[in-house]
Structure formats: C-alpha cells, structure tokens
Design an enzyme around this catalytic site. Structure first.
Site, mmCIF file in Angstrom:
data_model
loop_
_atom_site.group_PDB
_atom_site.id
_atom_site.type_symbol
_atom_site.label_atom_id
_atom_site.label_comp_id
_atom_site.label_asym_id
_atom_site.label_seq_id
_atom_site.Cartn_x
_atom_site.Cartn_y
_atom_site.Cartn_z
ATOM 1 N N SER A 131 -14.070 3.457 -8.305
ATOM 2 C CA SER A 131 -13.505 3.883 -7.025
ATOM 3 C C SER A 131 -12.529 5.032 -7.199
ATOM 4 O O SER A 131 -11.897 5.175 -8.238
ATOM 5 C CB SER A 131 -12.787 2.727 -6.343
ATOM 6 O OG SER A 131 -12.218 3.204 -5.134
ATOM 7 N N LYS A 186 -16.415 -4.139 -5.987
ATOM 8 C CA LYS A 186 -16.370 -2.753 -5.491
ATOM 9 C C LYS A 186 -16.830 -2.699 -4.020
ATOM 10 O O LYS A 186 -16.263 -1.963 -3.212
ATOM 11 C CB LYS A 186 -17.256 -1.849 -6.373
ATOM 12 C CG LYS A 186 -17.444 -0.435 -5.836
ATOM 13 C CD LYS A 186 -16.160 0.341 -5.826
ATOM 14 C CE LYS A 186 -16.064 1.652 -5.120
ATOM 15 N NZ LYS A 186 -17.122 2.456 -4.710
ATOM 16 N N HIS A 189 -14.041 -3.884 -1.941
ATOM 17 C CA HIS A 189 -13.059 -2.778 -1.912
ATOM 18 C C HIS A 189 -13.445 -1.785 -0.812
ATOM 19 O O HIS A 189 -12.618 -1.377 0.003
ATOM 20 C CB HIS A 189 -13.022 -2.072 -3.274
ATOM 21 C CG HIS A 189 -12.380 -0.710 -3.245
ATOM 22 N ND1 HIS A 189 -13.034 0.403 -2.733
ATOM 23 C CD2 HIS A 189 -11.166 -0.282 -3.617
ATOM 24 C CE1 HIS A 189 -12.225 1.447 -2.797
ATOM 25 N NE2 HIS A 189 -11.088 1.062 -3.334
ATOM 26 N N ASN A 190 -14.709 -1.405 -0.773
ATOM 27 C CA ASN A 190 -15.158 -0.428 0.229
ATOM 28 C C ASN A 190 -15.031 -0.975 1.645
ATOM 29 O O ASN A 190 -14.667 -0.245 2.571
ATOM 30 C CB ASN A 190 -16.603 -0.009 -0.039
ATOM 31 C CG ASN A 190 -16.705 0.944 -1.210
ATOM 32 O OD1 ASN A 190 -15.800 1.025 -2.037
ATOM 33 N ND2 ASN A 190 -17.801 1.669 -1.316
ATOM 34 N N GLU A 193 -11.566 -0.699 2.582
ATOM 35 C CA GLU A 193 -11.310 0.736 2.833
ATOM 36 C C GLU A 193 -11.765 1.117 4.255
ATOM 37 O O GLU A 193 -11.044 1.801 4.984
ATOM 38 C CB GLU A 193 -12.060 1.548 1.771
ATOM 39 C CG GLU A 193 -11.997 3.048 1.935
ATOM 40 C CD GLU A 193 -12.914 3.751 0.928
ATOM 41 O OE1 GLU A 193 -12.921 3.377 -0.263
ATOM 42 O OE2 GLU A 193 -13.639 4.673 1.337
HETATM 43 P P1 NBP Z 1 -25.540 11.165 -5.809
HETATM 44 O O1 NBP Z 1 -25.415 9.782 -5.268
HETATM 45 O O2 NBP Z 1 -25.654 12.277 -4.884
HETATM 46 O O3 NBP Z 1 -26.815 11.182 -6.813
HETATM 47 C C1 NBP Z 1 -27.224 12.360 -7.428
HETATM 48 C C2 NBP Z 1 -27.584 12.110 -8.873
HETATM 49 O O4 NBP Z 1 -28.647 11.140 -8.985
HETATM 50 C C3 NBP Z 1 -28.106 13.394 -9.529
HETATM 51 O O5 NBP Z 1 -27.684 13.407 -10.871
HETATM 52 C C4 NBP Z 1 -29.611 13.195 -9.414
HETATM 53 O O6 NBP Z 1 -30.349 13.953 -10.321
HETATM 54 C C5 NBP Z 1 -29.715 11.735 -9.741
HETATM 55 N N1 NBP Z 1 -31.016 11.158 -9.434
HETATM 56 C C6 NBP Z 1 -31.636 10.980 -8.244
HETATM 57 BR BR1 NBP Z 1 -30.991 11.512 -6.634
HETATM 58 N N2 NBP Z 1 -32.820 10.396 -8.350
HETATM 59 C C7 NBP Z 1 -32.999 10.201 -9.661
HETATM 60 C C8 NBP Z 1 -34.033 9.609 -10.403
HETATM 61 N N3 NBP Z 1 -35.112 9.121 -9.812
HETATM 62 N N4 NBP Z 1 -33.902 9.552 -11.749
HETATM 63 C C9 NBP Z 1 -32.815 10.039 -12.348
HETATM 64 N N5 NBP Z 1 -31.766 10.609 -11.695
HETATM 65 C C10 NBP Z 1 -31.863 10.677 -10.362
HETATM 66 O O7 NBP Z 1 -24.345 11.442 -6.838
HETATM 67 P P2 NBP Z 1 -22.778 11.156 -6.716
HETATM 68 O O8 NBP Z 1 -22.256 11.511 -5.366
HETATM 69 O O9 NBP Z 1 -22.190 11.781 -7.922
HETATM 70 O O10 NBP Z 1 -22.672 9.572 -6.840
HETATM 71 C C11 NBP Z 1 -23.154 8.867 -7.974
HETATM 72 C C12 NBP Z 1 -22.979 7.380 -7.724
HETATM 73 O O11 NBP Z 1 -21.588 7.087 -7.581
HETATM 74 C C13 NBP Z 1 -23.630 6.869 -6.437
HETATM 75 O O12 NBP Z 1 -24.111 5.576 -6.617
HETATM 76 C C14 NBP Z 1 -22.501 6.848 -5.445
HETATM 77 O O13 NBP Z 1 -22.719 5.928 -4.399
HETATM 78 C C15 NBP Z 1 -21.347 6.417 -6.348
HETATM 79 N N6 NBP Z 1 -20.020 6.800 -5.862
HETATM 80 C C16 NBP Z 1 -19.813 8.006 -5.288
HETATM 81 C C17 NBP Z 1 -18.547 8.364 -4.852
HETATM 82 C C18 NBP Z 1 -18.300 9.710 -4.240
HETATM 83 O O14 NBP Z 1 -17.159 9.951 -3.794
HETATM 84 N N7 NBP Z 1 -19.286 10.620 -4.220
HETATM 85 C C19 NBP Z 1 -17.491 7.476 -5.023
HETATM 86 C C20 NBP Z 1 -17.710 6.270 -5.663
HETATM 87 C C21 NBP Z 1 -18.984 5.945 -6.074
HETATM 88 P P3 NBP Z 1 -30.903 15.419 -9.878
HETATM 89 O O15 NBP Z 1 -29.753 16.350 -10.127
HETATM 90 O O16 NBP Z 1 -32.048 15.626 -10.789
HETATM 91 O O17 NBP Z 1 -31.287 15.339 -8.438
#
Ligand code: NBP
Length: 472
Positions: A131, A186, A189-190, A193
């Site tokens: 988080s 988690k 937590h959300n 939030e």
């Molecule tokens: P995203 O949730 O936007 O996911 C993008 C990533 O997933 C890229 O690296 C993409 O690769 C990869 N991906 C996908 Br889409 N399909 C795939 C597949 N079939 N095989 C392998 N890789 C694949 O990224 P994020 O916003 O960095 O979040 C990552 C995780 O963290 C999520 O579960 C999210 O819910 C969680 N989270 C996010 C936040 C936030 O503030 N953003 C906070 C807390 C938790 P590519 O580049 O090849 O498309």
C-alpha cells in the site's frame, strides 16, 4: 549475470518501477523483467548508470537464471490473469525453496489457488499486500505479506528493508498469516481507505453547502483538523487540494467531474463482509457512493424529476464546523471498527490467527490510511487482544461519547436538507444497532417461520433450541 542478483522483479509499470528503485536504494542487486521489453530497456537506460547492481532480463528464463538461490521474485503485474500467466511461465523454471511474492491487488482466494499450484514444486507463494501507491513503493510502502509461513524468514530482511519506517524506525511490515491473509488485509485496508475518503467528501459537501465555507476556509479547516485526533495523510492532502487553483483562478477541485471510479478491492471487501456475516454497512456505502456518483447522466435526468428540500440548515458557523469535525471522527472510528471486525471474522473463519494490533501498526506509515489514530487501535488490541469491537474499547468509547451527538446532528441535518451523506448515516445506524439490547429481528424470524418454516429461538428458552409455530 548468472546468479548475481538478490531479488527479481517481474513487471515494470508504475508500481514495479518505483519498487525497483526502492529495492536498489537499499543496496540489493536487482534483476528486472517486463513482458514488453521496451519498459525494461528504458528502465535500464535511465537508471543503469546510477545502480551498478541493476540488470535486465530479456526473458523469464533469464530472470530466473539471474537470481541467487533460494530465489526471491516479486510479481508486480496487473491483478488477475496476468498473475496466472506470469506464475505459469515461472513455475517450471523455479526450484524447491524459491519464493514468489505477488505484490499486486489480488483477490485472497486467487492467492490461495496460486499457492496450491506452487506448493507441489516446493515453491513458496506469498500474497504481498502493498500500500501507498507509487510514492509508497518508491520511498517505503506498508507491506502485508501472507501465505506459506516457511517463506517469511527468507523474505523478511528484504521486506523490512524496503518497508516504510515509523518515527522510531520500526518497519511497517509484519507477517499477516497463512493462505490469502496478506491480500485479505490489504483488501480491508482499501475498504477503510474508501470509507475514510467518502467521509471526508461528505464533510466537504456539508462545509460547502450548509456552512457555505470558501475553499480557502476549507483548506484552513482541514489543516486545523489535521492537528487533532483526525491527523492523517488523507486529511492533510485534502487541505492541499483546496489550495490548488485552476488557470482562471478558480479552485481546481470544482472543475473535476463528480463521477468517481473504483478498481474493485472495496467491492471485494463488501462481498467478503456479506459472505462472513460481518456488518459493514459504512464500508459498503463508501463503494456504493462511488457507484451512485458514476451515474452522472441518470442523476442529471432525475434531478429534473424528483423533488426534495432545498433549504440549507442554519446555525452558528463555528459550531457547525466543530460538529463536522466531531462527526468525521466518530464516523471514522466506526469505519475502522467495521474493518477490524471483518478482519476478526475472517481470521476466526479461516484460522489465520491475525494479530490485529500488528495490522494496525503496519498501517501507521507508508500507506494511504496512515495516521496517528492507528497507534491507538494497536494499543486497544494490545490491551485486549480478544476485543469484540473497537467501539467498546475505553479510549474509543470516550471519544464516541464526545462525538456521537455531533454525528447525529450532522446526519439529521443532511437528511433534512436533502444532502446525501450515506456514510455518515450508515455510521449512526451501525452504532445504534451495535449498542441495542433489542432489535426488531424477532419479527424477521417470525416472518421467516411464517412463510418458510425456518424456525426460531425463544427469549424464554436456552439458545440453540428451534421452534416452529402456525402463524395463520
Ligand atoms: P498495472 O496494474 O497497470 O499492470 C501493468 C503491468 O502488468 C505491466 O508490467 C504489464 O506488462 C503487466 N502485464 C499485463 Br497488463 N498483462 C500481463 C501478462 N499477461 N503477463 C505478464 N505481464 C503482464 O500496473 P501497476 O499500476 O504498476 O500495478 C501493479 C499491481 O499493483 C496491480 O495489481 C495494482 O492493482 C497494484 N497496486 C497498484 C497501486 C497503484 O497506485 N497503481 C497501488 C497499490 C497496488 P506490459 O508492460 O507488457 O503491458
């Protein structure tokens, strides 16, 4: 590159990139991989010179080959199918004793399914709640690992090193429990939030519509509230938001479309509460309030058809502002009480042995709901680990005694003036329901017995005995 890296990171979108820099800053040698190679190439081009311990893998095979054993590999990919695909790709390449941590917002049941998939290969699968958004990932997130307990000693030094630290230097990470415990915590937590944000939004609406406070005043009010028991990251950034003007000098927040999105974790928590029979109306209302806001076009149409009161309540401004502060505090306590009650239910149902004090401590820094308030929750559970509900803890009871009259006034004024305040209203209803020695559920039972012969217990007989009557 063979066996040179301490940690592997699979997925370099927003969260992955920031977590990678955090890991590198702590002195770990890191190998990164991303499905589309450009992201990893760009990352290496940008940061390779600053971090000699950084390397890039061109394939999952290369990533696994780069890691020292037992391997520690963090997945930071989109929750859902992407995690399954990445895991299926990695599993045949991994060896017994290796650890895969899923840092995404995965559903706890998916985590348990994946752990069962990894177990026959001797691979430990950890559901790692992360988080704090990108800022947390970069500077130190709050971390909630759970799964195969044998994995904890293998990942503990890494996770303690990259986690947020409290003022006294304690890392905001603790082993949550087995199975999907980490991702469940988690998810709750959300949900909290969502509730915190909805309550803040309702307070803003009432400040705006019936105190008729200017944005400058609202900025000052939230900044002042941030020096009280409400002190928290979210209250602090709310004050900041009111201070930002658009190019035309008008408050930027008023230019933002009033239609909120959600990604699903809040809804999952509400589903879990329903499944476990844990009353969490306020947490659910926070999700529904976003859903209602998203019906913007329908609302516009309905506003021309449906009538309601228009008059804003009157009163002394300072007294109304203080009422809102107290209402926000009381409702916030009730939101956390519902969240922790849900954790307690889940822990009992699935024998997770969750340490609720430890959950509160992990959320003190690094995450979106971070606040001083969480220290008080930890103290409550330390005083009485079996506490049935936070509302009956001495510290929170004393605060509720001070603040509930204000919450009642605020909720009543909102209803009378036609201002929707579903979270404030749900907070009052839960409080009154929880403190009731009698609820009209006897009539529900009688009706169920009347139309479905479901049976009922009697007040004058021991619990557990079932009776059926002819009600006609
Ligand atoms: P995203 O949730 O936007 O996911 C993008 C990533 O997933 C890229 O690296 C993409 O690769 C990869 N991906 C996908 Br889409 N399909 C795939 C597949 N079939 N095989 C392998 N890789 C694949 O990224 P994020 O916003 O960095 O979040 C990552 C995780 O963290 C999520 O579960 C999210 O819910 C969680 N989270 C996010 C936040 C936030 O503030 N953003 C906070 C807390 C938790 P590519 O580049 O090849 O498309």
């Amino acid at each position: 590159m063979e066996h040179a890296s301490d940690v592997g990171l699979y997925g370099l979108a927003v969260m992955g990139r920031n977590l990678a820099l955090n890991i590198l800053d702590r002195g770990f040698r890191l190998c990164v991989y991303n499905r589309s190679p450009e992201r990893a190439e760009e990352f290496l081009a940008e940061h390779g010179a600053a971090y000699p311990g950084l390397c890039r893998a061109a394939s999952a095979e290369e990533l696994v080959a780069a890691l020292a054993r037992p391997r520690r590999l963090i997945l930071m990919v989109k929750a859902g199918e992407a995690v399954d695909e990445a895991l299926l790709q990695l599993l045949p390449l991994l060896a017994p004793g290796d650890v895969v941590l899923d840092g995404g917002n995965s559903h706890h049941r998916d985590t348990e399914r994946r752990a069962a998939l990894a177990a026959p290969r001797g691979v430990h699968f950890v559901g790692l709640g992360v988080s704090g958004g990108e800022e947390g990932a970069r500077n130190g997130p709050s971390l909630m690992p759970g799964g195969d307990p044998a994995a904890w000693p293998l990942v503990r030094p890494l996770l303690e090193s990259i986690a947020a630290k409290t003022a006294s230097g304690e890392p905001c990470v603790a082993w949550m429990g087995p199975g999907g415990a980490g991702h469940f915590v988690k998810m709750v937590h959300n949900a909290i939030e969502y509730a915190d944000m909805e309550l803040i939004a309702e307070a803003y609406q009432l400040l705006r519509s019936y105190v008729r406070a200017s944005h400058d005043e609202m900025r000052t009010v939230f900044a002042e509230w941030n020096k009280t028991e409400l002190a928290s990251y979210l209250v602090g950034i709310t004050a900041d938001v009111f201070g930002v003007m658009d190019e035309d000098g008008e408050p930027l927040v008023e230019k933002v479309l009033d239609s909120a999105a959600q990604k699903g974790t809040g809804a999952w928590a509400a589903e879990a509460a329903l499944e476990l029979g844990s009353p969490a109306g306020l947490l659910a209302e926070a999700v529904f309030a976003r859903d209602l806001s998203a019906l913007k076009d329908e609302r516009m149409g309905a506003s021309a058809v449906l009538g309601g009161p228009k008059a804003a309540p009157t009163g002394e401004r300072q007294a109304m502002i203080e009422d809102l502060r107290r209402a926000l505090l009381a409702a916030k306590i009730i939101a956390y009480a519902q969240g922790f009650q849900l954790l307690r239910r889940a822990s009992a149902e699935w024998r997770w042995g969750l340490d609720l004090a430890s959950v509160a401590l992990v959320w003190r820094e690094g995450c979106i709901i971070r606040s001083a308030f969480l220290e008080r929750i930890a103290e409550a559970y330390r005083r009485e680990p079996g506490l049935p509900n936070l509302l009956v803890d001495a510290y929170f009871k004393a605060l509720l005694d001070q603040c509930m009259p204000a919450l009642r006034r605020v909720a009543a004024r909102a209803i009378e003036s036609g201002a929707p305040a579903p979270a404030f209203s749900a907070a009052v209803a839960f409080y009154d329901g929880y403190r009731s020695t009698w609820l009209p559920a006897n009539l529900l039972q009688a009706l169920r017995d009347r139309f479905g012969a479901h049976g009922y217990e009697r007040v004058d007989r021991p619990r557990g005995e079932s009776f059926h009557s002819e009600w006609k």
